[in-house]
Design a protein around this motif. Sequence first.
Motif, PDB file in Angstrom:
ATOM      1  N   LYS A  44       0.819  -1.217   0.000  1.00 19.87           N
ATOM      2  CA  LYS A  44       0.000   0.000   0.000  1.00 19.87           C
ATOM      3  C   LYS A  44       0.855   1.272   0.000  1.00 19.87           C
ATOM      4  O   LYS A  44       0.481   2.284  -0.591  1.00 19.87           O
ATOM      5  N   ASP A  45       1.990   1.208   0.683  1.00 18.29           N
ATOM      6  CA  ASP A  45       2.828   2.403   0.805  1.00 18.29           C
ATOM      7  C   ASP A  45       3.837   2.531  -0.324  1.00 18.29           C
ATOM      8  O   ASP A  45       4.639   3.486  -0.351  1.00 18.29           O
ATOM      9  N   ALA A  46       3.854   1.572  -1.249  1.00 16.62           N
ATOM     10  CA  ALA A  46       4.900   1.557  -2.274  1.00 16.62           C
ATOM     11  C   ALA A  46       4.895   2.823  -3.122  1.00 16.62           C
ATOM     12  O   ALA A  46       5.957   3.414  -3.396  1.00 16.62           O
ATOM     13  N   GLU A  47       3.713   3.256  -3.545  1.00 18.90           N
ATOM     14  CA  GLU A  47       3.654   4.426  -4.417  1.00 18.90           C
ATOM     15  C   GLU A  47       4.098   5.697  -3.696  1.00 18.90           C
ATOM     16  O   GLU A  47       4.739   6.559  -4.283  1.00 18.90           O
ATOM     17  N   GLN A  48       3.757   5.798  -2.397  1.00 14.34           N
ATOM     18  CA  GLN A  48       4.156   6.977  -1.623  1.00 14.34           C
ATOM     19  C   GLN A  48       5.674   7.084  -1.511  1.00 14.34           C
ATOM     20  O   GLN A  48       6.222   8.177  -1.373  1.00 14.34           O
ATOM     21  N   GLY A  50       7.809   6.119  -3.791  1.00 10.20           N
ATOM     22  CA  GLY A  50       8.463   6.263  -5.078  1.00 10.20           C
ATOM     23  C   GLY A  50       8.840   4.984  -5.788  1.00 10.20           C
ATOM     24  O   GLY A  50       9.703   5.009  -6.678  1.00 10.20           O
ATOM     25  N   TYR A  51       8.227   3.875  -5.435  1.00  9.58           N
ATOM     26  CA  TYR A  51       8.562   2.625  -6.134  1.00  9.58           C
ATOM     27  C   TYR A  51       7.911   2.600  -7.511  1.00  9.58           C
ATOM     28  O   TYR A  51       6.770   3.038  -7.696  1.00  9.58           O
ATOM     29  N   HIS A  52       8.650   2.069  -8.480  1.00  8.30           N
ATOM     30  CA  HIS A  52       8.153   2.007  -9.845  1.00  8.30           C
ATOM     31  C   HIS A  52       7.480   0.674 -10.154  1.00  8.30           C
ATOM     32  O   HIS A  52       6.645   0.591 -11.070  1.00  8.30           O
ATOM     33  N   VAL A  53       7.850  -0.370  -9.431  1.00  6.13           N
ATOM     34  CA  VAL A  53       7.329  -1.698  -9.709  1.00  6.13           C
ATOM     35  C   VAL A  53       7.401  -2.529  -8.429  1.00  6.13           C
ATOM     36  O   VAL A  53       8.234  -2.277  -7.550  1.00  6.13           O
ATOM     37  N   ILE A  54       6.483  -3.489  -8.318  1.00  9.62           N
ATOM     38  CA  ILE A  54       6.484  -4.420  -7.183  1.00  9.62           C
ATOM     39  C   ILE A  54       6.685  -5.827  -7.726  1.00  9.62           C
ATOM     40  O   ILE A  54       6.053  -6.218  -8.716  1.00  9.62           O
ATOM     41  N   ILE A  55       7.555  -6.575  -7.082  1.00 11.20           N
ATOM     42  CA  ILE A  55       7.810  -7.970  -7.455  1.00 11.20           C
ATOM     43  C   ILE A  55       7.360  -8.861  -6.307  1.00 11.20           C
ATOM     44  O   ILE A  55       7.738  -8.652  -5.157  1.00 11.20           O
ATOM     45  N   SER A  56       6.528  -9.840  -6.604  1.00 12.91           N
ATOM     46  CA  SER A  56       6.065 -10.767  -5.572  1.00 12.91           C
ATOM     47  C   SER A  56       5.828 -12.131  -6.210  1.00 12.91           C
ATOM     48  O   SER A  56       6.299 -12.391  -7.321  1.00 12.91           O
ATOM     49  N   ARG A  57       5.068 -13.007  -5.488  1.00 15.00           N
ATOM     50  CA  ARG A  57       4.904 -14.370  -5.985  1.00 15.00           C
ATOM     51  C   ARG A  57       3.505 -14.894  -5.727  1.00 15.00           C
ATOM     52  O   ARG A  57       2.899 -14.601  -4.695  1.00 15.00           O
ATOM     53  N   GLY A  58       2.987 -15.670  -6.684  1.00 13.43           N
ATOM     54  CA  GLY A  58       1.767 -16.435  -6.501  1.00 13.43           C
ATOM     55  C   GLY A  58       0.560 -15.599  -6.105  1.00 13.43           C
ATOM     56  O   GLY A  58       0.276 -14.531  -6.654  1.00 13.43           O
ATOM     57  N   GLY A  59      -0.179 -16.114  -5.068  1.00 18.44           N
ATOM     58  CA  GLY A  59      -1.387 -15.450  -4.615  1.00 18.44           C
ATOM     59  C   GLY A  59      -1.116 -14.070  -4.057  1.00 18.44           C
ATOM     60  O   GLY A  59      -1.954 -13.165  -4.179  1.00 18.44           O
ATOM     61  N   VAL A 193      -0.998   9.537  -4.401  1.00 18.52           N
ATOM     62  CA  VAL A 193      -1.917   8.976  -3.404  1.00 18.52           C
ATOM     63  C   VAL A 193      -3.118   9.902  -3.279  1.00 18.52           C
ATOM     64  O   VAL A 193      -2.984  11.110  -3.169  1.00 18.52           O
ATOM     65  N   SER A 194      -4.320   9.340  -3.252  1.00 23.75           N
ATOM     66  CA  SER A 194      -5.531  10.156  -3.206  1.00 23.75           C
ATOM     67  C   SER A 194      -5.702  10.810  -1.831  1.00 23.75           C
ATOM     68  O   SER A 194      -5.219  10.309  -0.815  1.00 23.75           O
ATOM     69  N   ILE A 195      -6.438  11.929  -1.832  1.00 22.88           N
ATOM     70  CA  ILE A 195      -6.704  12.649  -0.596  1.00 22.88           C
ATOM     71  C   ILE A 195      -7.551  11.810   0.362  1.00 22.88           C
ATOM     72  O   ILE A 195      -7.440  11.912   1.586  1.00 22.88           O
ATOM     73  N   PHE A 196      -8.344  10.909  -0.205  1.00 22.46           N
ATOM     74  CA  PHE A 196      -9.204  10.080   0.634  1.00 22.46           C
ATOM     75  C   PHE A 196      -8.401   9.077   1.460  1.00 22.46           C
ATOM     76  O   PHE A 196      -8.735   8.785   2.607  1.00 22.46           O
ATOM     77  N   ALA A 215     -11.162 -11.323   0.671  1.00 22.61           N
ATOM     78  CA  ALA A 215      -9.765 -10.907   0.550  1.00 22.61           C
ATOM     79  C   ALA A 215      -9.624  -9.442   0.953  1.00 22.61           C
ATOM     80  O   ALA A 215     -10.470  -8.610   0.618  1.00 22.61           O
ATOM     81  N   LEU A 216      -8.569  -9.122   1.671  1.00 22.78           N
ATOM     82  CA  LEU A 216      -8.311  -7.753   2.091  1.00 22.78           C
ATOM     83  C   LEU A 216      -7.849  -6.924   0.901  1.00 22.78           C
ATOM     84  O   LEU A 216      -6.861  -7.257   0.246  1.00 22.78           O
ATOM     85  N   VAL A 217      -8.580  -5.846   0.613  1.00 24.47           N
ATOM     86  CA  VAL A 217      -8.230  -4.993  -0.532  1.00 24.47           C
ATOM     87  C   VAL A 217      -7.766  -3.610  -0.096  1.00 24.47           C
ATOM     88  O   VAL A 217      -7.191  -2.876  -0.897  1.00 24.47           O
ATOM     89  N   TYR A 218      -8.030  -3.254   1.145  1.00 28.36           N
ATOM     90  CA  TYR A 218      -7.560  -1.962   1.652  1.00 28.36           C
ATOM     91  C   TYR A 218      -7.455  -2.018   3.164  1.00 28.36           C
ATOM     92  O   TYR A 218      -8.265  -2.652   3.842  1.00 28.36           O
ATOM     93  N   ALA A 219      -6.441  -1.358   3.696  1.00 28.13           N
ATOM     94  CA  ALA A 219      -6.299  -1.212   5.147  1.00 28.13           C
ATOM     95  C   ALA A 219      -5.653   0.127   5.430  1.00 28.13           C
ATOM     96  O   ALA A 219      -4.687   0.513   4.765  1.00 28.13           O
ATOM     97  N   ASN A 220      -6.215   0.884   6.382  1.00 28.18           N
ATOM     98  CA  ASN A 220      -5.617   2.182   6.693  1.00 28.18           C
ATOM     99  C   ASN A 220      -4.400   2.011   7.600  1.00 28.18           C
ATOM    100  O   ASN A 220      -4.070   0.906   8.052  1.00 28.18           O
TER     101      ASN A 220
END
Length: 588
Positions: A44-48, A50-59, A193-196, A215-220
């Motif tokens: 969630k914090d990646a864009e804040q 300055g990350y350009h890409v995320i690398i992960s695996r599977g699910g 990042v949006s103001i909301f 599935a968790l799609v957002y968490a503050n």
Amino acid sequence: MMKALVIVPYEGLLELMKEIQQEVEDIQLHIELGNLYEGVAIAKDAEQHGYHVIISRGGTASMIQEAVSIPVIDIQVSGYDVLRILTLVKGFSRKAAIVGFSNITQGAATICELLDLDIKTLTITKDSEVTETLANLKNLGYEVIIGDVVTVQSAKQLGLTGVLITSGKEAILDALEEARRSYHLFSRLQQDVSIFQAILDGNEQAIAVFNKEEALVYANERFNQEFQWMKIESSPDLKKIIHETALTREKQTITLHMNHVFWKITTCLKEDSIIMYFDKNLPDQVMAQNGDANAIEFHTSVSFTPFSGKTEQIQKVLKQIDQYSKSEASVWISGEEGIGKELAVHTIYLNRKKMKEAFITLHCDIVSEEQLKNLLNEAFFERYANGVVYLKNIDQLSPSMQKELSQILTQNEAKKLQWLASSEDNIEEKMKGGLFDRVLYAALAELKIQIPPLRERRSDIEDLVHVFISEFHPKYGNKVVGIRQDALEELKNYDWPGNVQQLKQVIEQLFLEASSYYIEKNEVEAVLKQLKQQEKPADPLTPIDLSGTLEEIEKQVIVKVLEEEGMNQSKAAKRLGINRSTLWRKLK
């Protein structure tokens, strides 16, 4: 330079990524450990940042893709990865199956056919199919499930042995190449990042949003701070309220005890998303402590680790656990230290659990008489009248505290509780010597289970060894895949005074110190020789020889602490303020 966030779902992949990080010059890699919802929270914090890409695996990669707007690269499972795991599980004597998405099963099926391996392969199209698929396999007699993180976690919840397909260096290098291509295509598409989100992150409430697949799609930010220790998907209570909200489409409210804190949780439905609000319910806190250790623990769910073994003795124990789980009578479980009494207790609780019954553990070796009296004064058992109470190491209670406990058992509300107790094998001798109250024993031992020591069921050692190797494989990396037969015979011939727990510690040590893909006989001999030396009785009055080197003096201190802790390496390491791997290294 491209800035990439790597979110890996298990520790072994974390270590491999760190090695590869030293070889990559054109990508700034930041590596984090996080699986599924934990990975989403990190992303969630990646864009804040300055990350350009995320690398992960599977699910984990799939879930992150739905939660962020920057490119997400999936570390694909390669043929090398599948081949390594199939080699690892060759030693299992039990029926095995591979369950996963097509990116895993297509290649795996081909390799199984080429190698003439009798391993069933099943393809799923979504996460929700996993539990039903595994349940069907269990009914057909399958006991070993090979797959991705989601599959392995579901397998363990069903009492099956889960073996994770780990990623090798080849797959990671392919993912990095794909990240380079994606960076050039999407570098200008990164959004602010949006103001909301800023408003939600500043909220005092912990807020989470789940989709209809639970599935968790957002968490503050508050949610991430409070619940980063907890895997949401492992909480059946939270999953249940999400399901009820989606089904009834009405607001739901529940109070749960999580991580020693009571939370008031409110849910509401917005289109196809379930929004959850978490508020601390502070007035209802109860916690009794003794120093740094919790004498009383609260849980709404417990981890499940199945018994492993085919001998007649352990099959009898498994049958008793199954039968006693259908009753609400008290159960007394006896056996030597390290034999798995707590595993039996957890299994009975999970099988008996119907709704939100609390699981309360009283550590009888550290709970004080004052704490027991406080429980009575605070009407503790009225508050948790439908719960399950586990009296761990009850044989270590003093006579006066046994009377206090007898008083608790006579209360009307306490009678509604389900009582589980564990002790060493010498409880009959203690009662004969007047050291344990027969009335208390009779009340708590309506049903009895006696777990035999490992030395009396040596043929189970082979299966246990392969189970432990499969557990440590994702934790420490994908190097060790098995054990030589002559090395296994050495383990079978040892008496194992510390039982299954000691065997697991030894396998962990061998796993860390192994010099090849297989644990060798000479490595086992060295570790067992060290154990035998530590088990020799020492004169308690013999002082430490201070004439040696600092290393020699340090070794003497460690050996004495081990002896005082009954050769329990975990307790000795904790007392010395070091981890077990450091303890092993200093004893070499």
